[in-house]
Design an enzyme around this catalytic site. Structure first.
Site, mmCIF file in Angstrom:
data_model
loop_
_atom_site.group_PDB
_atom_site.id
_atom_site.type_symbol
_atom_site.label_atom_id
_atom_site.label_comp_id
_atom_site.label_asym_id
_atom_site.label_seq_id
_atom_site.Cartn_x
_atom_site.Cartn_y
_atom_site.Cartn_z
ATOM 1 N N HIS A 1 75.371 58.114 42.285
ATOM 2 C CA HIS A 1 76.345 57.658 41.579
ATOM 3 C C HIS A 1 77.705 57.512 42.015
ATOM 4 C CE1 HIS A 1 73.780 59.839 37.896
ATOM 5 N NE2 HIS A 1 73.458 58.574 38.270
ATOM 6 N N CYS B 1 89.566 42.237 42.981
ATOM 7 C CA CYS B 1 89.135 41.792 44.405
ATOM 8 C C CYS B 1 88.116 42.807 45.209
ATOM 9 C CB CYS B 1 90.109 41.779 45.280
ATOM 10 S SG CYS B 1 90.941 43.354 45.957
ATOM 11 N N ALA C 1 73.324 78.180 40.339
ATOM 12 C CA ALA C 1 73.156 77.939 41.517
ATOM 13 C C ALA C 1 73.640 78.882 42.490
ATOM 14 C CB ALA C 1 73.475 76.441 42.039
HETATM 15 P P1 NAD Z 1 74.435 67.435 33.130
HETATM 16 O O1 NAD Z 1 75.971 67.587 32.668
HETATM 17 O O2 NAD Z 1 73.778 66.558 32.312
HETATM 18 O O3 NAD Z 1 73.692 68.637 33.103
HETATM 19 C C1 NAD Z 1 74.218 70.251 33.802
HETATM 20 C C2 NAD Z 1 73.209 70.760 33.993
HETATM 21 O O4 NAD Z 1 73.470 71.938 34.768
HETATM 22 C C3 NAD Z 1 72.523 71.508 32.881
HETATM 23 O O5 NAD Z 1 70.906 71.350 32.818
HETATM 24 C C4 NAD Z 1 72.654 72.946 33.083
HETATM 25 O O6 NAD Z 1 71.955 73.868 32.404
HETATM 26 C C5 NAD Z 1 72.910 73.075 34.438
HETATM 27 N N1 NAD Z 1 73.942 74.103 34.862
HETATM 28 C C6 NAD Z 1 74.870 74.465 34.400
HETATM 29 N N2 NAD Z 1 75.514 75.550 34.938
HETATM 30 C C7 NAD Z 1 74.834 75.788 36.017
HETATM 31 C C8 NAD Z 1 75.020 76.635 37.256
HETATM 32 N N3 NAD Z 1 75.859 77.242 37.263
HETATM 33 N N4 NAD Z 1 74.000 76.420 38.186
HETATM 34 C C9 NAD Z 1 73.018 75.536 38.117
HETATM 35 N N5 NAD Z 1 72.667 74.626 37.010
HETATM 36 C C10 NAD Z 1 73.710 74.846 36.041
HETATM 37 O O7 NAD Z 1 74.326 67.066 34.428
HETATM 38 P P2 NAD Z 1 73.708 65.962 35.357
HETATM 39 O O8 NAD Z 1 72.139 66.098 34.977
HETATM 40 O O9 NAD Z 1 74.157 66.048 36.623
HETATM 41 O O10 NAD Z 1 74.109 64.504 34.674
HETATM 42 C C11 NAD Z 1 75.511 64.414 34.433
HETATM 43 C C12 NAD Z 1 76.099 63.155 35.087
HETATM 44 O O11 NAD Z 1 77.581 63.574 35.250
HETATM 45 C C13 NAD Z 1 75.779 63.106 36.461
HETATM 46 O O12 NAD Z 1 75.440 61.516 36.728
HETATM 47 C C14 NAD Z 1 77.024 63.064 37.464
HETATM 48 O O13 NAD Z 1 77.298 61.972 38.015
HETATM 49 C C15 NAD Z 1 78.151 63.218 36.327
HETATM 50 N N6 NAD Z 1 78.823 64.254 36.487
HETATM 51 C C16 NAD Z 1 79.348 64.822 37.803
HETATM 52 C C17 NAD Z 1 80.094 66.027 37.875
HETATM 53 C C18 NAD Z 1 80.585 66.423 39.577
HETATM 54 O O14 NAD Z 1 80.653 65.392 40.357
HETATM 55 N N7 NAD Z 1 80.601 67.518 39.664
HETATM 56 C C19 NAD Z 1 80.690 66.759 36.974
HETATM 57 C C20 NAD Z 1 80.187 66.178 35.633
HETATM 58 C C21 NAD Z 1 79.264 65.129 35.345
#
Ligand code: NAD
Length: 257
Positions: A126, A137, A239
């Site tokens: 992403h 640009c 994690a």
């Molecule tokens: P999501 O927000 O949809 O889901 C988060 C997932 O992480 C859930 O399944 C939850 O149960 C799990 N989770 C929560 N705490 C956790 C932990 N400590 N260890 C492991 N798992 C845990 O996330 P997604 O599926 O990545 O989709 C969201 C979109 O938002 C992505 O495309 C991403 O680009 C973007 N995003 C990125 C960031 C970042 O760069 N850190 C932060 C927020 C959202």
């Protein structure tokens, strides 16, 4: 239909599989960075509890009202990313690479924490917040070089800058999509960490792995739509706790074989 095992000995089973795997790919999501202080979108404490995603994270919102999207979403996210450091989940994945077990990380995250932890083959599915791109640009620059005293910030050409990341309604960068699909098709184990598996097309990546006979192992405090469909194991927990435990078990396995 297969049911993922969430028994206490799952870590030992996962370690056994990983210690003998040829090619391992991790698919990570926002959950792996929660313990670095970056909230996820969905789930407990997620941003979507406070904001309607379509009003701030959709490309139409950015194009129609960049000032609002910068003020409501990007500025706050940038402050969180600036203050975040890799947590034991990220460093554990680097440790797996150092042990010669993990080959590639496909991440949906835009925070750069896998690279900061040391992983070398990271596919940013992403895009990234580390760069800003001009909406006129297309020039890209490091976010650290962007003057944020004016919101939205502007390029030298006068165009508005936006993160070089994928908003809802936008295509995945072609190279990242192809590389991720190739890596998924070639692995024999896919570790799926901290993703709700709700965002497309990222959510299809584990299915590509599974269709090519890979074993899917999830690490997440909650089951996901993958759990009952294609995952062989769910290591249920954060994690930052589960990955270091897994690394330790793999070391034990490697020492005894
Ligand atoms: P999501 O927000 O949809 O889901 C988060 C997932 O992480 C859930 O399944 C939850 O149960 C799990 N989770 C929560 N705490 C956790 C932990 N400590 N260890 C492991 N798992 C845990 O996330 P997604 O599926 O990545 O989709 C969201 C979109 O938002 C992505 O495309 C991403 O680009 C973007 N995003 C990125 C960031 C970042 O760069 N850190 C932060 C927020 C959202």
């Amino acid at each position: 239909m297969q049911k993922a095992s969430i028994m206490p000995d799952s870590i030992e089973q996962a370690a056994k599989l990983l210690a003998h795997a040829k090619t391992v790919v991790a698919l990570t999501g926002a959950g792996i960075s929660v313990e670095s202080g970056i909230p996820p979108f969905r789930g407990k404490g997620g941003l979507w509890e406070k904001i309607d995603p379509m009003t701030v994270a959709h490309i139409d919102a950015l194009e129609n009202n960049p000032e609002r999207v910068w003020n409501v979403l990007i500025k706050d996210m940038k402050i969180k990313l600036d203050n975040a450091k890799p947590n034991p989940g990220h460093t554990g994945l680097f440790e797996l690479e150092r042990l010669g077990i993990l080959n590639t990380v496909i991440t949906q995250n835009v925070d750069g924490l896998h690279q900061r932890a040391g992983n070398r083959d990271v596919i940013e599915f992403h895009g990234t917040f580390a760069r800003q791109r001009c909406m006129d640009c297309d020039k890209c620059m490091d976010t650290s070089q962007v003057d944020l005293s004016t919101i939205p910030p502007v390029c030298t050409c006068g165009g508005i800058l936006r993160p070089d990341a994928v908003f809802f309604g936008e295509m995945i960068p072609h190279e990242a999509l192809i590389n991720a699909q190739r890596a998924a098709a070639a692995c024999d184990i896919m570790l799926v960490v901290g993703t709700s598996a709700m965002v497309q097309p990222a959510a299809t990546i584990p299915f590509i792995a599974r269709d090519n006979n890979a074993v899917v192992i999830e690490i997440n405090p909650e089951p996901t739509p993958l759990t009952s469909r294609i995952s062989t194991l769910l290591l249920m927990g954060g994690a930052g706790t589960m990955i270091p435990r897994l690394v330790q078990q793999i070391r034990n396995q490697l020492e005894t074989t």
